[in-house]
Design a protein around this motif. Structure first.
Motif, mmCIF file in Angstrom:
data_model
loop_
_atom_site.group_PDB
_atom_site.id
_atom_site.type_symbol
_atom_site.label_atom_id
_atom_site.label_comp_id
_atom_site.label_asym_id
_atom_site.label_seq_id
_atom_site.Cartn_x
_atom_site.Cartn_y
_atom_site.Cartn_z
ATOM 1 N N UNK A 101 82.095 6.078 34.280
ATOM 2 C CA UNK A 101 83.495 6.264 33.669
ATOM 3 C C UNK A 101 84.352 5.333 34.314
ATOM 4 N N UNK A 102 84.335 4.668 35.451
ATOM 5 C CA UNK A 102 85.347 3.954 35.981
ATOM 6 C C UNK A 102 86.016 2.969 35.282
ATOM 7 N N UNK A 103 85.025 1.953 34.639
ATOM 8 C CA UNK A 103 85.398 0.683 33.848
ATOM 9 C C UNK A 103 86.238 1.216 32.523
ATOM 10 N N UNK A 107 90.429 0.531 32.093
ATOM 11 C CA UNK A 107 90.795 -0.014 30.782
ATOM 12 C C UNK A 107 91.789 1.172 29.985
ATOM 13 N N UNK A 108 92.355 1.988 30.514
ATOM 14 C CA UNK A 108 93.126 3.089 30.365
ATOM 15 C C UNK A 108 92.689 3.952 29.212
ATOM 16 N N UNK A 109 91.433 4.215 29.083
ATOM 17 C CA UNK A 109 91.090 5.473 28.457
ATOM 18 C C UNK A 109 91.138 6.727 28.966
ATOM 19 N N UNK A 110 91.240 7.720 28.216
ATOM 20 C CA UNK A 110 91.292 9.119 28.888
ATOM 21 C C UNK A 110 90.093 9.581 29.876
ATOM 22 N N UNK A 111 90.390 10.366 30.738
ATOM 23 C CA UNK A 111 89.495 10.878 31.595
ATOM 24 C C UNK A 111 88.292 11.617 30.782
ATOM 25 N N UNK A 112 88.624 12.417 29.840
ATOM 26 C CA UNK A 112 87.656 13.355 29.305
ATOM 27 C C UNK A 112 86.957 12.481 28.250
ATOM 28 N N UNK A 113 87.258 11.662 27.731
ATOM 29 C CA UNK A 113 86.471 10.675 26.782
ATOM 30 C C UNK A 113 85.708 9.807 27.639
ATOM 31 N N UNK A 114 86.423 9.298 28.806
ATOM 32 C CA UNK A 114 85.552 8.375 29.369
ATOM 33 C C UNK A 114 84.235 8.961 30.075
ATOM 34 N N UNK A 115 84.427 10.365 30.892
ATOM 35 C CA UNK A 115 83.285 11.071 31.206
ATOM 36 C C UNK A 115 82.269 11.325 30.022
ATOM 37 N N UNK A 151 77.443 -0.899 33.665
ATOM 38 C CA UNK A 151 77.813 -2.208 32.976
ATOM 39 C C UNK A 151 77.957 -2.136 31.367
ATOM 40 N N UNK A 152 77.297 -1.114 30.854
ATOM 41 C CA UNK A 152 77.228 -1.317 29.311
ATOM 42 C C UNK A 152 78.238 -0.299 28.662
ATOM 43 N N UNK A 153 78.832 0.422 29.429
ATOM 44 C CA UNK A 153 79.833 1.700 28.996
ATOM 45 C C UNK A 153 81.131 1.168 28.215
ATOM 46 N N UNK A 154 81.589 -0.147 28.566
ATOM 47 C CA UNK A 154 82.685 -0.779 27.943
ATOM 48 C C UNK A 154 82.319 -1.315 26.612
ATOM 49 N N UNK A 155 81.148 -1.697 26.495
ATOM 50 C CA UNK A 155 80.646 -2.581 25.234
ATOM 51 C C UNK A 155 81.168 -3.831 25.271
#
Ligand SMILES: Nc1ncnc2c1ncn2[C@@H]1O[C@H](COP(=O)(O)OP(=O)(O)O)[C@@H](O)[C@H]1O
Ligand SMILES: [Mg+2]
Length: 220
Positions: A101-103, A107-115, A151-155
């Motif tokens: 979730x860190x990347x 990039x300022x995404x919310x915690x819940x959405x990132x997880x 590496x892929x999570x941010x598209x």
């Protein structure tokens, strides 16, 4: 889209890159191959803006990368690149899902959405059961899959992977390569893979061969 011209990089008396050049097109999947110590990782790190060459030029979308200061290179990487390091390099204090979730959080995404996004990538890479564990509790293969998910999570526009299957047996390696290459093809992501494994290089559209820090050839 990505371009390296006449790169030179030394570490003390060791010349890691000695005039290496490479050109990588948008959406292309390229393998950087060559013997151990030929400069593959160093070239990857220069292309990704992680380190700066002493001379030569690196460009992304026509813009110079090597002349940017550290903060601007970090910003460029966060917004455009995903990197799978040779030995995973996860944050030891964080769980696997937090690492992935860190990347997004940077990039300022919310915690819940990132997880949630992290969990779906862990699922795709078959390591969802590792979500709550820290890197110290994972095997080499599991670490590598978590690193690929991160590496892929941010598209990203470009994914750089340094020996992404180095810690895996051949079956697991093919699974990870299949996911990396399949994701890149589907999304039009440019993929640059450092490897000394012919089976990994076979997934690429093109091979850039290094010898002693310089370009020895290009194979299709
Ligand atoms: N951080 C570093 N400090 C000192 N020497 C380094 C460092 N990184 C790479 N080198 C040296 O530069 C050369 C090229 O290294 P590298 O790019 O890692 O090659 P490869 O990935 O092809 O094995 C090697 O001789 C290596 O020992
Ligand atoms: Mg290397």
């Amino acid at each position: 889209m990505l371009e390296a011209r006449a790169l030179r990089k030394t570490f003390g008396r060791t010349v890691a890159l000695d005039g290496a050049s490479a050109e990588i097109g948008d959406g292309e999947i390229v393998a950087i191959t060559g013997a151990s110590g030929s400069g593959k990782s160093t070239l990857l790190h220069c292309l990704a803006g992680i380190i700066r060459p002493e001379s030569g030029e690196v460009r992304f979308d026509g813009r110079r990368v090597d002349t940017l200061d550290g903060a601007d290179r970090t910003k460029l990487r966060r917004e455009n690149f995903g990197v799978v390091f040779q030995f995973g390099r996860l944050v030891p204090e964080l769980t696997a899902e937090e690492n992935v979730a860190l990347p997004l959080l940077f990039n300022r995404h919310g915690r819940r959405e990132s997880l949630l996004a992290a969990q779906s990538w862990l699922e795709r890479l078959d390591v969802i059961d590792c979500a709550g564990r820290r890197p110290g509790e994972l095997s080499g293969g599991q670490l590598q899959r978590v690193a690929v998910a991160r590496a892929l999570v941010t598209g990203p526009r470009v994914v750089f992977a340094d020996e992404p299957t180095g810690a895996l047996d051949s079956l697991a390696g093919e699974r990870v390569m299949g996911e990396l290459v399949g994701t890149a093809r589907a999304a039009g992501t440019t993929l640059v893979i450092v490897t000394h494994d012919n089976r990994v290089a076979a997934y690429a559209d093109r091979e850039i061969v290094l010898r002693d820090g310089t370009l020895a050839g290009v194979a299709v």
